[in-house]
Write a protein that holds these residues in place. Structure first.
Motif, PDB file in Angstrom:
ATOM      1  N   VAL A  22       0.824  -1.209   0.000  1.00 41.92           N
ATOM      2  CA  VAL A  22       0.000   0.000   0.000  1.00 41.92           C
ATOM      3  C   VAL A  22       0.860   1.263   0.000  1.00 41.92           C
ATOM      4  CG1 VAL A  22      -0.386   0.283   2.498  1.00 41.92           C
ATOM      5  CG2 VAL A  22      -2.134   1.007   0.891  1.00 41.92           C
ATOM      6  N   VAL A  23       1.946   1.269   0.758  1.00 42.30           N
ATOM      7  CA  VAL A  23       2.828   2.440   0.784  1.00 42.30           C
ATOM      8  C   VAL A  23       3.472   2.631  -0.590  1.00 42.30           C
ATOM      9  CG1 VAL A  23       4.987   3.360   1.745  1.00 42.30           C
ATOM     10  CG2 VAL A  23       3.230   2.427   3.261  1.00 42.30           C
ATOM     11  N   GLY A  24       3.945   1.557  -1.185  1.00 40.57           N
ATOM     12  CA  GLY A  24       4.569   1.636  -2.511  1.00 40.57           C
ATOM     13  C   GLY A  24       3.590   2.119  -3.570  1.00 40.57           C
ATOM     14  N   ARG A  25       2.387   1.566  -3.566  1.00 36.72           N
ATOM     15  CA  ARG A  25       1.403   1.977  -4.567  1.00 36.72           C
ATOM     16  C   ARG A  25       0.935   3.407  -4.352  1.00 36.72           C
ATOM     17  NH1 ARG A  25      -2.318  -3.458  -5.384  1.00 36.72           N
ATOM     18  NH2 ARG A  25      -0.813  -4.511  -6.721  1.00 36.72           N
ATOM     19  N   LEU A  26       0.747   3.808  -3.098  1.00 32.65           N
ATOM     20  CA  LEU A  26       0.337   5.183  -2.815  1.00 32.65           C
ATOM     21  C   LEU A  26       1.434   6.152  -3.258  1.00 32.65           C
ATOM     22  CD1 LEU A  26      -1.736   7.135  -1.666  1.00 32.65           C
ATOM     23  CD2 LEU A  26      -0.728   6.786   0.597  1.00 32.65           C
ATOM     24  N   HIS A  27       2.671   5.828  -2.955  1.00 26.93           N
ATOM     25  CA  HIS A  27       3.793   6.671  -3.377  1.00 26.93           C
ATOM     26  C   HIS A  27       3.832   6.797  -4.902  1.00 26.93           C
ATOM     27  CE1 HIS A  27       8.099   7.489  -4.336  1.00 26.93           C
ATOM     28  NE2 HIS A  27       7.866   8.435  -3.457  1.00 26.93           N
ATOM     29  N   ARG A  28       3.672   5.679  -5.590  1.00 28.57           N
ATOM     30  CA  ARG A  28       3.688   5.691  -7.048  1.00 28.57           C
ATOM     31  C   ARG A  28       2.526   6.531  -7.596  1.00 28.57           C
ATOM     32  NH1 ARG A  28       4.829   0.911  -7.485  1.00 28.57           N
ATOM     33  NH2 ARG A  28       2.795  -0.060  -7.603  1.00 28.57           N
ATOM     34  N   ARG A  29       1.333   6.390  -7.005  1.00 22.91           N
ATOM     35  CA  ARG A  29       0.169   7.172  -7.441  1.00 22.91           C
ATOM     36  C   ARG A  29       0.427   8.660  -7.265  1.00 22.91           C
ATOM     37  NH1 ARG A  29      -2.231   5.250 -11.084  1.00 22.91           N
ATOM     38  NH2 ARG A  29      -2.502   7.463 -11.336  1.00 22.91           N
ATOM     39  N   ILE A  30       1.011   9.030  -6.143  1.00 26.50           N
ATOM     40  CA  ILE A  30       1.302  10.443  -5.880  1.00 26.50           C
ATOM     41  C   ILE A  30       2.297  10.961  -6.917  1.00 26.50           C
ATOM     42  CG2 ILE A  30       2.381  12.051  -4.250  1.00 26.50           C
ATOM     43  CD1 ILE A  30       1.213  10.205  -2.009  1.00 26.50           C
ATOM     44  N   ARG A  31       3.331  10.172  -7.203  1.00 29.26           N
ATOM     45  CA  ARG A  31       4.323  10.578  -8.207  1.00 29.26           C
ATOM     46  C   ARG A  31       3.685  10.721  -9.579  1.00 29.26           C
ATOM     47  NH1 ARG A  31       8.042   6.376  -7.429  1.00 29.26           N
ATOM     48  NH2 ARG A  31       7.702   5.932  -9.610  1.00 29.26           N
ATOM     49  N   ILE A  32       2.850   9.751  -9.964  1.00 28.64           N
ATOM     50  CA  ILE A  32       2.218   9.776 -11.285  1.00 28.64           C
ATOM     51  C   ILE A  32       1.222  10.930 -11.382  1.00 28.64           C
ATOM     52  CG2 ILE A  32       0.604   8.540 -12.793  1.00 28.64           C
ATOM     53  CD1 ILE A  32       2.000   5.928 -11.789  1.00 28.64           C
ATOM     54  N   ASP A  33       0.369  11.064 -10.365  1.00 30.43           N
ATOM     55  CA  ASP A  33      -0.645  12.123 -10.373  1.00 30.43           C
ATOM     56  C   ASP A  33      -0.015  13.504 -10.278  1.00 30.43           C
ATOM     57  OD1 ASP A  33      -2.484  10.084 -10.455  1.00 30.43           O
ATOM     58  OD2 ASP A  33      -3.177  10.336  -8.397  1.00 30.43           O
ATOM     59  N   GLY A  34       1.159  13.577  -9.633  1.00 30.14           N
ATOM     60  CA  GLY A  34       1.815  14.863  -9.440  1.00 30.14           C
ATOM     61  C   GLY A  34       2.377  15.454 -10.710  1.00 30.14           C
ATOM     62  N   ARG A  35       2.805  14.597 -11.636  1.00 34.99           N
ATOM     63  CA  ARG A  35       3.382  15.051 -12.902  1.00 34.99           C
ATOM     64  C   ARG A  35       4.355  16.215 -12.708  1.00 34.99           C
ATOM     65  NH1 ARG A  35      -1.699  13.337 -14.194  1.00 34.99           N
ATOM     66  NH2 ARG A  35      -2.895  15.240 -14.032  1.00 34.99           N
ATOM     67  N   GLU A  36       5.256  16.051 -11.740  1.00 36.77           N
ATOM     68  CA  GLU A  36       6.227  17.119 -11.488  1.00 36.77           C
ATOM     69  C   GLU A  36       7.226  17.225 -12.627  1.00 36.77           C
ATOM     70  OE1 GLU A  36       6.275  14.885  -8.477  1.00 36.77           O
ATOM     71  OE2 GLU A  36       4.807  16.076  -7.418  1.00 36.77           O
ATOM     72  N   SER A  37       7.782  18.407 -12.753  1.00 36.90           N
ATOM     73  CA  SER A  37       8.769  18.659 -13.790  1.00 36.90           C
ATOM     74  C   SER A  37      10.169  18.227 -13.356  1.00 36.90           C
ATOM     75  CB  SER A  37       8.782  20.149 -14.141  1.00 36.90           C
ATOM     76  OG  SER A  37       9.073  20.910 -12.984  1.00 36.90           O
ATOM     77  N   VAL A  38      10.311  17.827 -12.092  1.00 34.24           N
ATOM     78  CA  VAL A  38      11.613  17.423 -11.575  1.00 34.24           C
ATOM     79  C   VAL A  38      11.620  15.898 -11.391  1.00 34.24           C
ATOM     80  CG1 VAL A  38      13.287  17.718  -9.706  1.00 34.24           C
ATOM     81  CG2 VAL A  38      11.798  19.622 -10.346  1.00 34.24           C
ATOM     82  N   PRO A  39      12.507  15.194 -12.087  1.00 31.61           N
ATOM     83  CA  PRO A  39      12.578  13.728 -11.954  1.00 31.61           C
ATOM     84  C   PRO A  39      12.911  13.301 -10.514  1.00 31.61           C
ATOM     85  CG  PRO A  39      13.819  14.469 -13.867  1.00 31.61           C
ATOM     86  CD  PRO A  39      13.450  15.698 -13.088  1.00 31.61           C
ATOM     87  N   PRO A  40      12.558  12.061 -10.147  1.00 29.65           N
ATOM     88  CA  PRO A  40      12.715  11.596  -8.764  1.00 29.65           C
ATOM     89  C   PRO A  40      14.120  11.765  -8.175  1.00 29.65           C
ATOM     90  CG  PRO A  40      11.382  10.039  -9.989  1.00 29.65           C
ATOM     91  CD  PRO A  40      11.883  11.063 -10.980  1.00 29.65           C
ATOM     92  N   LEU A  41      15.177  11.406  -8.896  1.00 35.29           N
ATOM     93  CA  LEU A  41      16.525  11.522  -8.334  1.00 35.29           C
ATOM     94  C   LEU A  41      16.908  12.986  -8.126  1.00 35.29           C
ATOM     95  CD1 LEU A  41      19.082  10.277  -7.239  1.00 35.29           C
ATOM     96  CD2 LEU A  41      19.911  10.029  -9.600  1.00 35.29           C
ATOM     97  N   GLN A  42      16.520  13.841  -9.051  1.00 33.07           N
ATOM     98  CA  GLN A  42      16.792  15.266  -8.878  1.00 33.07           C
ATOM     99  C   GLN A  42      16.046  15.805  -7.655  1.00 33.07           C
ATOM    100  OE1 GLN A  42      16.165  17.611 -12.423  1.00 33.07           O
ATOM    101  NE2 GLN A  42      17.265  16.148 -13.712  1.00 33.07           N
ATOM    102  N   LEU A  43      14.793  15.401  -7.514  1.00 37.13           N
ATOM    103  CA  LEU A  43      14.000  15.840  -6.369  1.00 37.13           C
ATOM    104  C   LEU A  43      14.611  15.342  -5.064  1.00 37.13           C
ATOM    105  CD1 LEU A  43      11.418  17.428  -5.771  1.00 37.13           C
ATOM    106  CD2 LEU A  43      10.167  15.276  -5.930  1.00 37.13           C
ATOM    107  N   SER A  44      15.030  14.085  -5.046  1.00 37.48           N
ATOM    108  CA  SER A  44      15.652  13.521  -3.856  1.00 37.48           C
ATOM    109  C   SER A  44      16.943  14.258  -3.508  1.00 37.48           C
ATOM    110  CB  SER A  44      15.932  12.030  -4.077  1.00 37.48           C
ATOM    111  OG  SER A  44      16.478  11.452  -2.915  1.00 37.48           O
ATOM    112  N   ALA A  45      17.731  14.596  -4.523  1.00 37.29           N
ATOM    113  CA  ALA A  45      18.973  15.331  -4.280  1.00 37.29           C
ATOM    114  C   ALA A  45      18.678  16.712  -3.694  1.00 37.29           C
ATOM    115  CB  ALA A  45      19.774  15.459  -5.574  1.00 37.29           C
TER     116      ALA A  45
END
Length: 149
Positions: A22-45
């Motif tokens: 559930v945590v993995g799927r919720l995280h993925r849904r948030i990432r997909i729905d968010g459509r951010e302009s910053v890729p995950p590794l850049q955001l994490s950095a």
């Protein structure tokens, strides 16, 4: 030390599997729905630089568990967008430190606000009792974030 019987271990394993899913799927849904302009590794950095202050590329790469060349590419992209600033390392004239720019801080605030709104909409689909149960579970979930010594 508490003892755990075979049935309790099986229940704990099943709980762990459900929680992971559930945590993995919720995280993925948030990432997909968010459509951010910053890729995950850049955001994490960006988050790592924000949390730990100025740091060298090698330290950032270590914290993000990527190679120095990979982090160099990430930082180049962040630098091009004006989200980080490279400053001279006061301890080593040959080195540079990475700091978050005002634009980087604003981008993080924007992403967090957007993601929070996405989760709030999903919470709005739940009834009051379901939301209360989630609120009651948060301290235990937050305790899972604490690393073991």
């Amino acid at each position: 030390m508490t003892r755990t019987g075979p049935v309790e271990i099986d229940e704990q394993t099943q709980l762990a599997a459900r929680l992971r899913l559930v945590v993995g799927r919720l995280h993925r849904r948030i990432r997909i729905d968010g459509r951010e302009s910053v890729p995950p590794l850049q955001l994490s950095a960006l988050v790592t630089v924000e949390q730990h202050g100025p740091m060298r590329l090698s330290e950032l790469a270590r914290r993000e568990a990527v190679s120095a060349p990979t982090m160099s590419r990430v930082l180049s992209a962040l630098d091009e967008q004006g989200l980080v600033i490279r400053t001279p390392d006061p301890n080593d004239a040959r080195g540079v430190q990475i700091v978050l720019s005002d634009a980087g801080a604003a981008k993080l605030a924007e992403v967090r606000s957007h993601r929070t709104a996405l989760v709030a909409r999903r919470l709005g689909r739940l009834d009051d009792d379901e939301r209360r149960r989630i609120a009651d579970a948060l301290p235990a979930l937050e305790a899972l974030l604490v690393d073991e010594d």
